[in-house]
Write an enzyme that holds these catalytic residues in place. Structure first.
Site, PDB file in Angstrom:
ATOM      1  N   ARG A 186      15.321  57.877  19.454  1.00 22.81           N
ATOM      2  CA  ARG A 186      16.144  56.714  19.214  1.00 22.81           C
ATOM      3  C   ARG A 186      15.789  56.674  20.479  1.00 22.81           C
ATOM      4  O   ARG A 186      15.812  55.176  20.964  1.00 22.81           O
ATOM      5  CB  ARG A 186      16.974  57.221  18.156  1.00 22.81           C
ATOM      6  CG  ARG A 186      17.278  57.061  17.050  1.00 22.81           C
ATOM      7  CD  ARG A 186      17.925  56.890  15.754  1.00 22.81           C
ATOM      8  NE  ARG A 186      17.114  57.067  14.343  1.00 22.81           N
ATOM      9  CZ  ARG A 186      17.825  56.862  13.418  1.00 22.81           C
ATOM     10  NH1 ARG A 186      19.116  57.319  13.354  1.00 22.81           N
ATOM     11  NH2 ARG A 186      16.749  56.420  12.616  1.00 22.81           N
ATOM     12  N   TYR A 215      10.053  51.029  14.142  1.00 19.77           N
ATOM     13  CA  TYR A 215      10.077  52.361  14.400  1.00 19.77           C
ATOM     14  C   TYR A 215      11.110  53.449  14.255  1.00 19.77           C
ATOM     15  O   TYR A 215      12.217  52.231  14.408  1.00 19.77           O
ATOM     16  CB  TYR A 215      10.029  52.693  15.404  1.00 19.77           C
ATOM     17  CG  TYR A 215       8.190  52.560  16.439  1.00 19.77           C
ATOM     18  CD1 TYR A 215       7.423  53.474  15.709  1.00 19.77           C
ATOM     19  CD2 TYR A 215       7.631  52.250  17.624  1.00 19.77           C
ATOM     20  CE1 TYR A 215       6.506  53.481  16.328  1.00 19.77           C
ATOM     21  CE2 TYR A 215       6.290  52.659  18.186  1.00 19.77           C
ATOM     22  CZ  TYR A 215       6.294  52.801  17.322  1.00 19.77           C
ATOM     23  OH  TYR A 215       4.651  52.996  17.667  1.00 19.77           O
ATOM     24  N   GLU A 216      11.270  54.561  13.963  1.00 22.41           N
ATOM     25  CA  GLU A 216      13.165  55.224  13.540  1.00 22.41           C
ATOM     26  C   GLU A 216      13.725  54.971  12.543  1.00 22.41           C
ATOM     27  O   GLU A 216      14.855  55.148  13.738  1.00 22.41           O
ATOM     28  CB  GLU A 216      12.741  55.701  15.228  1.00 22.41           C
ATOM     29  CG  GLU A 216      11.890  56.578  15.929  1.00 22.41           C
ATOM     30  CD  GLU A 216      11.133  57.941  15.248  1.00 22.41           C
ATOM     31  OE1 GLU A 216      12.283  58.773  14.793  1.00 22.41           O
ATOM     32  OE2 GLU A 216      10.341  58.458  15.690  1.00 22.41           O
ATOM     33  N   GLY A 217      13.755  54.566  11.933  1.00 21.88           N
ATOM     34  CA  GLY A 217      14.807  53.639  11.642  1.00 21.88           C
ATOM     35  C   GLY A 217      14.603  52.259  11.667  1.00 21.88           C
ATOM     36  O   GLY A 217      14.946  52.076  12.418  1.00 21.88           O
ATOM     37  N   GLN A 274      19.751  51.355  10.617  1.00 23.20           N
ATOM     38  CA  GLN A 274      20.569  51.521  12.290  1.00 23.20           C
ATOM     39  C   GLN A 274      21.517  50.624  12.309  1.00 23.20           C
ATOM     40  O   GLN A 274      22.677  51.287  12.959  1.00 23.20           O
ATOM     41  CB  GLN A 274      19.649  50.945  13.954  1.00 23.20           C
ATOM     42  CG  GLN A 274      18.431  51.480  14.103  1.00 23.20           C
ATOM     43  CD  GLN A 274      18.471  52.864  13.744  1.00 23.20           C
ATOM     44  OE1 GLN A 274      19.284  53.592  14.580  1.00 23.20           O
ATOM     45  NE2 GLN A 274      17.280  53.466  14.183  1.00 23.20           N
TER      46      GLN A 274
END
Lengths: 604, 604
Positions: A297, A443-445, A450
């Protein structure tokens, strides 16, 4: 094409002066590094990026990675990134000497990767995912896995990937169905489909090491039943030759941006001959994955900050070179006999450029701060201190991922607008950055995920201790800033925003206390915007205080104009960005419920 | 591919129920039209759009218009749009019977064009610019020009364009240098370069009629010396045959979006043989152009509202079909044994969809309102009434252009986010809408220019009379809304915002009174956001009042759920959008000056 993609002076200023890289170098782990040696490394990366990354950014967009006959074909600079980058330590940088790494502080690594991202955001991901997957093996894999895979990954000969997402599950990892069936041997038989696998295949690596989330046959439902496996594209046979491991490249995804950074659909075990090796213990896969997620992250926030930075530089160059229109005179008219002015002199253009600047530089500062917390928690000895920096990192990480992504996209859009009609044309790079950065809030959550992490988990963890620690850090900056006449009023404003934050959180937490978790989290995204905007005003106040002290002490690290420009940027942030939080607080205090599904379908 | 690009029920509801199309039909001009005949026309356009426009939207993006050997090659549907559209009256719609038109009200034309824009925003512009240029000839050209050009344009056989922008001048029209040299004949010799000419050339028109801003030799500097010319691509020779008029297609512009809608660079008079015919009087060109600009700006707002609408429908369909994740239980956990829920049931997804909905439908309502003001000012007999609707139109026009463009882009971005990773992939249409809509804040005067027009010209014109008239309209809606218990609180909130608006304007105008016009206008763009956000809350309150009345009266035009969904959308707007204005007011009250160029250069 813009000439410049980064202001290296600002990067070094934030790294050395504001965030005091040297403070983390006391640790035993970094005994071989000092400021000078790290600066040499950073300068070498800048040089590499100037030569091997930046010149290819448009070309990689014009000629996207593509799927052909079961393979992904990428631009040849991918090979350069992995091989030359591997030789330079761009993959192994933060790893232990034992693993073949350089034991760089995360702060220095982040700075170096930021340069690469800004130069050409289509390339560093190939290295980045190899780093991430190698880290999982190093931290949780046995010696055999380490010996077999890690050296080839860190050298850039083999690529690495993270295989989480499946077609039917998306972000809902509890619904992963990829199967792992135990065998009489040490390996499992893997079968399933994974999508959105970045860097999942290309012609410049001899092998790929996929870190795959899968469910061992009979495992419990949900996230508790997920295990982590090493699944190479090619495995070693009895003679230690590499042979196919029944991993197929099924297809690719063609995308809005980052077209040179391939996104693949992988199939495992089509012919029931895909071997996977368990990493660590069974059913702990998601836990392992999430223990490494902070690094991922930070990387996303860093990448978004970098694109916003490159876009800012490109807009700024255009605005300084393009004459158009005239300044208003005191009668409110324009004098056509006068020559045209440069567009940078129009207040509205300047406002957009300043917004780009405060987002880009503020985001970089936030990312470096997270890297510092990371280094401190990893290297300090004192338990209380370790807990402190661990909690601070956990709390800010959803913002580190989200703020640069969301606001970076807005900043790049402003940058495109600075160019007017040309901003929309492919002859200029802004439209590419506009497309490239749009994946970062996903991306990535996603931002939604988040935001739920921030409000639903991080704020409340350890009875709110992380929030208390962060508040203390902010208070320190406020006290510091209050010493200076021309900064004090901003410090006071931040103090008021801290009080507002307490009230907002109190009113939201009340829903959780009543057991209404859906309502508690239904406005998590506006809360993210609220909380991160205030956090960023702290980041900027910190920079301004530092600049102010440097001016007073007569520091010659940078020019007085440079320091003043940072104070000016802080003022801009407080005038144009921070006030948003007043309206956001109104939204968050409003107890009307409008987004929770009811029997009536209001959408149509 | 999404199945649906528009909610036709909402369009008709706004057109007939909220904005009362029938109120404009009383005019003599529209004597041949009634609600039923216009509905038939709109339904025919929907049918045409379903068959000839919507199916080609992705294809036109995949195969952009391109330049080859001095010509622009476009998708074959451009020919269909012009020829079949011409036959249907999609070009001639609003023109007089005399000119071969249908004398449609602007409201009906806007509704029909909105459908086309939503179906495929790459196509209607070809007709739209032909309309705009034909209108200039009809309004200001002599009989000969009218007879020679207009019929072929309205039938779609010939294309029309507007040639304003030049490479060295951009938006600064006072710097136009294209030359017009008088000859002994009735024509002028034209020479110069024009860029960003939409629909400037293609293989499906026999001729193009360019409306060109140029400067007659010896004309005064600045905007006062600009004249308007008809410059055809091919002119008639002595035998009335079409021959080349020395207009060259120099190049095209490849773009981020709207790739099927060609953007060209035209050269006039390369071999000193380009004839142009003066439209109206010399030196009045810019005035003529701007008299027609309201129509162009309504068209831009309409197009942006249409793309936002199509994007909303595509996101909504995805959200209703895609299962992922689970609802939170009362313990704040998820139960993995439960099946997945549809993503439309996640509050954060619903929030994004609702934001799309309020922006798309609100924008459409605003655009229809502007069209209504247009019709009223054109057809009413009473001078006071004509002035009233002229002023109201002038005041709202910068918002009509800007709000749908700026907020539409944000709404489409939310729509892309709803799809998660798939939103970034070219298999889904959202990424295309994201690119297509990005030109709208630039087209026909950027947001910065519109904002200066709003604050610097429109608010102050006729001693603030337009603002006073708009305030009266808003007050009527507030009084109306106050009669209903469950809407009253929103009306009160809007009333407070009106008072805030007065204060904000007062504090800004103070700068103008002191002669500091640069400061007066330096925050024009935040003011635009402030003022248009409040205006849109009025638009939504009006819709909600109408829906409420319909429920109470038991109207069967639409279902009760339909009406309730509009009231729900108004609530959403007031909770999630309107509060922004509190923070914007803070920015506008702040007297710190940060964006006016000084000797110190704070950007770098």
């Amino acid at each position: 094409m813009a000439d410049k993609y980064i202001d290296i002076e600002t990067l070094k200023y934030l790294l050395y002066d504001v965030h005091q890289l040297e403070e983390v170098l006391d640790a035993d782990r970094f005994v071989d590094h000092d400021k000078e040696s790290l600066e040499l490394f950073i300068d070498a990366v800048k040089d590499f990026s100037d030569r091997e990354l930046f010149p290819f950014i448009k070309e990689m967009d014009d000629h996207p990675a593509y799927y052909k006959d079961g393979e992904i074909i990428v631009h040849e600079q991918v090979g350069v990134m992995m091989k030359k980058g591997g030789e330079m330590g761009l993959i192994s940088g933060t790893f232990d000497y034992d693993a073949g790494g350089l034991q760089l502080p995360m702060m220095a690594y982040t700075a170096s990767a930021f340069i690469q991202d800004a130069a050409n955001n289509h390339l560093p991901g190939y290295a980045g995912l190899t780093i991430g997957s190698a880290e999982l093996i190093v931290h949780f894999g046995n010696k055999e896995l380490n010996d077999k895979y890690v050296p080839k990954m860190l050298s850039g000969e083999w690529g690495g990937t993270m295989c989480l997402t499946e077609p039917q599950a998306g972000s809902s990892l509890s619904d992963v169905v990829t199967k792992a069936i135990p065998t009489d041997s040490e390996y499992y038989k893997i079968s399933g489909q994974k999508i959105f696998i970045s860097g999942g295949d290309h012609q410049y690596a001899d092998n790929f090491v996929h870190l795959v989330l899968a469910r061992i046959e009979g495992a419990p439902a949900g996230t508790k039943g997920i295990s982590l496996f090493v699944v190479p594209k090619k495995r070693f046979d009895d003679k230690d030759d590499l042979v196919s491991n029944d991993v197929t490249t099924v297809a690719d995804f063609q995308k809005l941006g980052q077209k040179g950074y391939c996104t693949t659909h992988l199939g495992f075990g089509d012919t029931n001959d895909c071997h996977g090796w368990l990493v660590g213990e069974a059913h702990q896969g998601l836990k392992y994955m999430f223990m490494m997620m902070n690094g991922a992250r930070i990387a996303v926030g860093r990448g978004a900050a970098a694109i916003a930075t490159a876009a800012y530089q490109a807009s700024l160059q255009y605005a300084k070179e393009r004459p158009q229109g005239r300044k208003l005179t005191s009668t409110g008219k324009k004098n056509p006999e006068q020559g045209q002015t440069l567009i940078i002199n129009h207040p509205d253009v300047r406002r957009m450029l300043m917004q780009q600047k405060v987002v880009a530089e503020g985001s970089l500062s936030l990312v470096l701060l997270a890297s510092k917390y990371f280094d401190l928690k990893e290297t300090l000895q004192d338990k209380v201190e370790i807990e402190k920096y661990s909690l601070l990192l956990e709390l800010i990480i959803p913002m580190v991922k989200t703020y640069p992504s969301e606001m970076g996209a807005e900043a790049v859009s402003n940058g495109l607008q600075v160019l007017g009609g040309y901003g929309f044309c492919t002859d200029f790079i802004l439209q590419q950055y506009y497309r490239d950065i749009r994946i970062f809030p996903i991306y990535e959550g996603t931002t939604g995920i988040q935001s739920q992490d921030l409000l639903g988990r991080k704020l409340l963890m350890e009875n709110g201790k992380a929030l208390q620690l962060l508040t203390e850090e902010v208070m320190k900056t406020i006290q510091d800033a209050s010493k200076y006449d021309d900064i004090r009023s901003y410090a006071n404003r931040l103090g008021e925003k801290l009080q507002l934050t307490q009230k907002v959180i109190g009113s939201l937490v009340a829903y959780a206390k009543k057991g209404d978790f859906e309502r508690f989290l239904s406005d998590a995204t506006p809360f993210m915007e609220f909380f991160s905007t205030i956090t960023m005003s702290w980041i900027w106040l910190e920079i301004a205080v530092n600049a102010k002290k440097s001016i007073i002490s007569g520091s010659k690290n940078h020019s007085e104009d440079f320091y003043e420009s940072k104070i000016h940027a802080m003022r801009f942030y407080f005038k144009y960005e921070l006030p948003k939080t007043t309206g956001l607080a109104e939204i968050l205090f409003d107890n009307e419920v409008l987004t929770i599904a009811t029997e009536k379908e209001f959408l149509g």
